[in-house]
Write an enzyme that holds these catalytic residues in place. Sequence first.
Site, mmCIF file in Angstrom:
data_model
loop_
_atom_site.group_PDB
_atom_site.id
_atom_site.type_symbol
_atom_site.label_atom_id
_atom_site.label_comp_id
_atom_site.label_asym_id
_atom_site.label_seq_id
_atom_site.Cartn_x
_atom_site.Cartn_y
_atom_site.Cartn_z
ATOM 1 C CE1 TYR A 64 -3.008 -3.072 0.283
ATOM 2 C CE2 TYR A 64 -3.581 -2.432 2.505
ATOM 3 C CZ TYR A 64 -3.723 -3.275 1.428
ATOM 4 O OH TYR A 64 -4.611 -4.324 1.501
ATOM 5 C CB SER A 161 -5.144 -11.351 2.554
ATOM 6 O OG SER A 161 -6.133 -10.690 1.805
ATOM 7 C CG LEU A 209 -18.028 -0.366 1.878
ATOM 8 C CD1 LEU A 209 -17.979 1.142 2.073
ATOM 9 C CD2 LEU A 209 -19.327 -0.909 2.407
ATOM 10 C CB SER A 211 -13.060 -1.450 -4.420
ATOM 11 O OG SER A 211 -12.341 -2.594 -4.019
HETATM 12 N N1 LIG Z 1 -5.518 -8.528 -1.122
HETATM 13 C C1 LIG Z 1 -5.793 -7.959 0.036
HETATM 14 O O1 LIG Z 1 -5.281 -8.337 1.063
HETATM 15 C C2 LIG Z 1 -6.781 -6.839 0.075
HETATM 16 C C3 LIG Z 1 -7.413 -6.460 -1.093
HETATM 17 C C4 LIG Z 1 -8.345 -5.437 -1.002
HETATM 18 C C5 LIG Z 1 -8.598 -4.847 0.209
HETATM 19 N N2 LIG Z 1 -7.949 -5.226 1.327
HETATM 20 C C6 LIG Z 1 -8.203 -4.552 2.637
HETATM 21 O O2 LIG Z 1 -9.553 -4.173 2.731
HETATM 22 C C7 LIG Z 1 -9.662 -2.752 2.831
HETATM 23 C C8 LIG Z 1 -10.953 -2.265 2.194
HETATM 24 O O3 LIG Z 1 -11.149 -2.720 0.876
HETATM 25 P P1 LIG Z 1 -11.006 -1.746 -0.375
HETATM 26 O O4 LIG Z 1 -9.788 -0.935 -0.217
HETATM 27 O O5 LIG Z 1 -11.129 -2.589 -1.607
HETATM 28 O O6 LIG Z 1 -12.238 -0.734 -0.286
HETATM 29 P P2 LIG Z 1 -13.713 -0.715 0.345
HETATM 30 O O7 LIG Z 1 -13.613 -0.455 1.792
HETATM 31 O O8 LIG Z 1 -14.521 -1.861 -0.149
HETATM 32 O O9 LIG Z 1 -14.254 0.615 -0.373
HETATM 33 C C9 LIG Z 1 -13.611 1.831 -0.175
HETATM 34 C C10 LIG Z 1 -14.290 2.876 -1.034
HETATM 35 O O10 LIG Z 1 -15.613 3.100 -0.527
HETATM 36 C C11 LIG Z 1 -15.820 4.486 -0.363
HETATM 37 N N3 LIG Z 1 -16.669 4.693 0.829
HETATM 38 C C12 LIG Z 1 -16.451 4.245 2.082
HETATM 39 N N4 LIG Z 1 -17.461 4.619 2.905
HETATM 40 C C13 LIG Z 1 -18.321 5.333 2.143
HETATM 41 C C14 LIG Z 1 -19.545 6.016 2.417
HETATM 42 N N5 LIG Z 1 -20.100 6.018 3.630
HETATM 43 N N6 LIG Z 1 -20.170 6.678 1.390
HETATM 44 C C15 LIG Z 1 -19.627 6.687 0.154
HETATM 45 N N7 LIG Z 1 -18.466 6.055 -0.170
HETATM 46 C C16 LIG Z 1 -17.824 5.387 0.821
HETATM 47 C C17 LIG Z 1 -14.453 5.091 -0.181
HETATM 48 O O11 LIG Z 1 -14.446 6.419 -0.663
HETATM 49 P P3 LIG Z 1 -14.183 7.679 0.334
HETATM 50 O O12 LIG Z 1 -12.729 7.733 0.556
HETATM 51 O O13 LIG Z 1 -14.722 8.813 -0.467
HETATM 52 O O14 LIG Z 1 -14.963 7.414 1.588
HETATM 53 C C18 LIG Z 1 -13.566 4.202 -1.044
HETATM 54 O O15 LIG Z 1 -13.485 4.678 -2.356
HETATM 55 C C19 LIG Z 1 -8.342 -2.256 2.195
HETATM 56 O O16 LIG Z 1 -8.021 -0.951 2.544
HETATM 57 C C20 LIG Z 1 -7.390 -3.281 2.759
HETATM 58 O O17 LIG Z 1 -7.090 -2.991 4.099
HETATM 59 C C21 LIG Z 1 -7.045 -6.230 1.288
#
Ligand SMILES: NC(=O)c1ccc[n+]([C@@H]2O[C@H](COP(=O)([O-])OP(=O)(O)OC[C@H]3O[C@@H](n4cnc5c(N)ncnc54)[C@H](OP(=O)(O)O)[C@@H]3O)[C@@H](O)[C@H]2O)c1
Length: 255
Positions: A64, A161, A209, A211
């Site tokens: 990250y 993960s 969510l 992403s």
């Molecule tokens: N391979 C892996 O290990 C892996 C892969 C993916 C993810 N992850 C972990 O999981 C975490 C989360 O997954 P992700 O990064 O894919 O994203 P996510 O949490 O599924 O989605 C994040 C997105 O949702 C938006 N969002 C959040 N709350 C909101 C709200 N109340 N209203 C409107 N938009 C909202 C955010 O925008 P705003 O900034 O505008 O709120 C952002 O663009 C990562 O950060 C990481 O720690 C791990």
Amino acid sequence: MVYRKLGKTGLSVSVIGYGAFKIGRNQKIKYPETYALPGVNQVKTFLKTVIDLGINYIDTAPAYGISEEQIGKCLEENRNDLILSTKVGEQFIHGRSVYDFSQKAVEKSIHNSLKKLKIDCIDIVYVHSDGNDKQIIQNSAVVEVLQNFKSKGMIRFVGMSCKTDEGIVLAMPWSDVLMLEYNLNRKQNKKEIQQAFENGIGVVVKKGLGSGWLAPETAIRFVLSHQGVSTLLIATSKVEHLKENIEFACDLINQ
Ligand SMILES: NC(=O)c1ccc[n+]([C@@H]2O[C@H](COP(=O)([O-])OP(=O)(O)OC[C@H]3O[C@@H](n4cnc5c(N)ncnc54)[C@H](OP(=O)(O)O)[C@@H]3O)[C@@H](O)[C@H]2O)c1
């Protein structure tokens, strides 16, 4: 805030965790909108709010970008009781992901994370899968290296993960905590989450969510209504979203 047990680890995690992707990297992203990386002072203020709102679990990774460094610089005075996780196996170099699950690379990665995070023990370290879960578990040194660091007291809990159904099954026997994708568009691991729950393995949900492509309230309700989910990591960059998400989660659980 509401807290749930993280399997048999003895830890209680907030049902909403903070996924620290957006404080470290803004290239090759899956989110709907692009964004600028926040500076250290902005991150410091944001993470203080995260903690003040009752979130006690932050997830990061060497892949990250500068996320680990940002956390190390910003959390020095604030890390009591905070649960931190990072990963091994993936790095993001010159705009692309590079994977290495060899003993040398994994050992180096853990030492780097300890240094960047400015801690002497990491609560949870996950294998950061490239999609070949089975191959990584069965044919690389990574699981053994994580267990060695755990026995030396430099990691408290280990896991993976995962990206595949088969990987989840193969990771269960040696994992304290599993991270997996579970959301309205990807519901297939409902059964494995239950199985993990019954076996005392903590389940941390990523991409709940989708992403950022799913409606937050419905998405959060869906994920947290599974009793086996310990926490849902959300990668927001906005305080109002953080507060809103916590409200959605707590309303559901307090009903
Ligand atoms: N391979 C892996 O290990 C892996 C892969 C993916 C993810 N992850 C972990 O999981 C975490 C989360 O997954 P992700 O990064 O894919 O994203 P996510 O949490 O599924 O989605 C994040 C997105 O949702 C938006 N969002 C959040 N709350 C909101 C709200 N109340 N209203 C409107 N938009 C909202 C955010 O925008 P705003 O900034 O505008 O709120 C952002 O663009 C990562 O950060 C990481 O720690 C791990």
